[in-house]
Every structure is written in C-alpha cells, then in structure tokens.
Design an enzyme around this catalytic site. Structure first.
Site: not given
Length: 280
Positions: A131-132, A135, A202
């Site tokens: 997930h990070e 980003h 998100e």
C-alpha cells in the site's frame, strides 16, 4: 498528469488560505507577507518535509542487517513494482501504523512502527508495505508531505492572528470577531483540502497495494487489525501533530467529534469491503 493537477490545486488552495490570514493580520502588506511565506513554505515542503516528518517521529533508518525481514519485504515489493529501493525506517511506537514520504520515487522513504511489526503476520505486513509503495508509485507522497506541513503552518498562523489580532491596510484594528472566525475556519479549510485529496488517494493505494502484493485479503485483514489496536493504543506523535495523521495508512487520532468528521481516511469498513471484492 492528474497527480500534477492535484498538487497544483493543493498549492493554490493553501496559498489562498495563507493570503487570507495575512490580510486579516496586516491588510495588503500582510497579504503580500503571507504570499512570500507561502512560497517559502512550499519550497521547504518540497525539499525538506520528508526529513522533518521522519525526525518528528524519531524514525531510525534500518537495513538488511538491523531489520532483515522487514527490509526484505520492502526490497522485494519495490523490485516487483519497478521502483528504486526506498530508505526504510522504524518508529519505536506500540501503536501499529505506517507511512511513505519523499518528493518522488527516487527520494522516497517508508516507515513503520515497531508495533505494526509485532501485531501483523508477514502476508499482512506485505500488504501494508505494498500500500505504501503504491503511494510512491502513484507519486502522491509529495502531496501528503506538503499538505501535512502546510496545514500545520496554517493552524500556527491562524493562532497567531487570534492572539495578536489584525490590522487593515490603514493600520486600524480588525474586528476581533473576524480574527476569531479566521482562527476557527482556516484550520478547518486546510483539513477539508487534505480530506478531499487524501480519501481518494487511500482507496487507490489500497487497490494498488492489493495488486502489488497479490493478496487483497491480507491487506484487508491488516487494516482491521490496525484499527482495533489503534483504538486502544495512541500514537503520541500524531496526537501532538495531527496534521501528519493523513500520511498514515490508518487514522491514528483518538477521539471523535470533528476529528472523525474531518478524517482524511475513508471508513475501514468501506476499504475492507472494496478489497474483499477484488479477486485474490
């Protein structure tokens, strides 16, 4: 292109807020001072906000020797995503959480609390770090670091306006009611800007992280675990610097009220529902 547009909108909105507060503090000259300050803050945020946030959380850089499992997970996912290897940090906090920062993929860093390493399984941790890195890949880490730094600065300037009052272009005292309204509304406006950008970001990072890890169910499970633990274990630095909360994978702030209303994160239930609807 869309992320560049979002960044431009963010910069313009933040600058407008600075100028509005400056106008209350000192009329036209105050507005010009605030514009100059906004340009300086944007410059600072672009080049140094990642270092500031990492220092704020007392993050310690780790490598393959000091944190072999965690480092290997990040290295494997970065290679899979076709990204340069980011710097990897640990934060000595019991509250489970993680974030990414940096102005671009070549200068990115990912950080996780020691708490998240303890409570998540390896597949769940892979989902979180995917997930990070999503980003990072989508180049929206700059948006989060800039907005966090600037929102804090707006709150500081608004409080300054409240304490010292303001004057118009002719040096006359501004109505104290106006100063109070500026103090209250400017931070709320900054929060609304963060919220509008961050919630969509998100969802996209969840989707990208699930695809990168190949395991949407583990990411969904990780989000549920993090939420449960976060309700009982405060992340002290985030409580002291709430403008940084939107950088985290999960909102770390305790309490409800306006903090919940203006949360920069979508509801965990909706995030989990979307992840479970994806094919594993």
């Amino acid at each position: 292109m869309f992320n560049l547009m979002k960044t431009a909108i963010l910069m313009a909105a933040i600058t407008a807020l600075f100028m509005a507060i400056g106008a209350v503090l000192g009329g036209r000259s105050g507005m010009m001072f605030a514009l100059t300050l906004a340009v300086a803050m944007n410059f600072f945020s672009y080049w140094f906000s990642d270092k500031l946030v990492l220092r704020m959380y007392k993050a310690q850089e780790v490598d393959a020797s000091s944190a072999p499992q965690f480092y290997a997970i990040v290295r494997d996912l970065a290679q899979k995503a076709g990204l340069p290897m980011p710097r990897v940090y640990l934060i000595n906090e019991d509250a489970p959480n993680a974030f990414a920062t940096g102005r671009n993929p070549e200068h990115a860093a990912v950080a996780a609390t020691t708490g998240i390493l303890r409570v998540l399984t390896e597949p769940e941790l892979r989902g979180v770090m995917a997930h990070e890195l999503s980003h990072v890949r989508h180049r929206d880490i700059l948006i989060s670091t800039v907005s966090a730094t600037m929102a804090g600065a707006i709150s500081m300037l608004a409080n300054f306006a409240m304490i010292f009052g303001g004057r118009d272009s002719e040096g006359r005292q501004v109505n104290p009611v106006v100063s109070i309204l500026v103090m209250l509304l400017a931070p709320i406006a900054a929060s609304l800007i963060q919220m509008a950008i961050s919630r969509a970001r998100e969802f996209e990072a969840d989707r990208g992280g699930a695809e990168l890890s190949g395991d949407p169910r583990s990411l969904a499970s990780a989000l549920q675990k993090i939420q449960r633990y976060a309700q009982g274990i405060p992340l002290e630095t985030a409580e002291r610097h709430p403008e940084t909360a939107q950088m985290m994978i999960m909102n770390p702030l305790s309490g409800g009220g306006l903090r919940t209303l203006f949360s920069t994160h979508p509801s965990t239930e909706e995030r989990v529902e979307r992840l479970l609807a994806m094919r594993p």
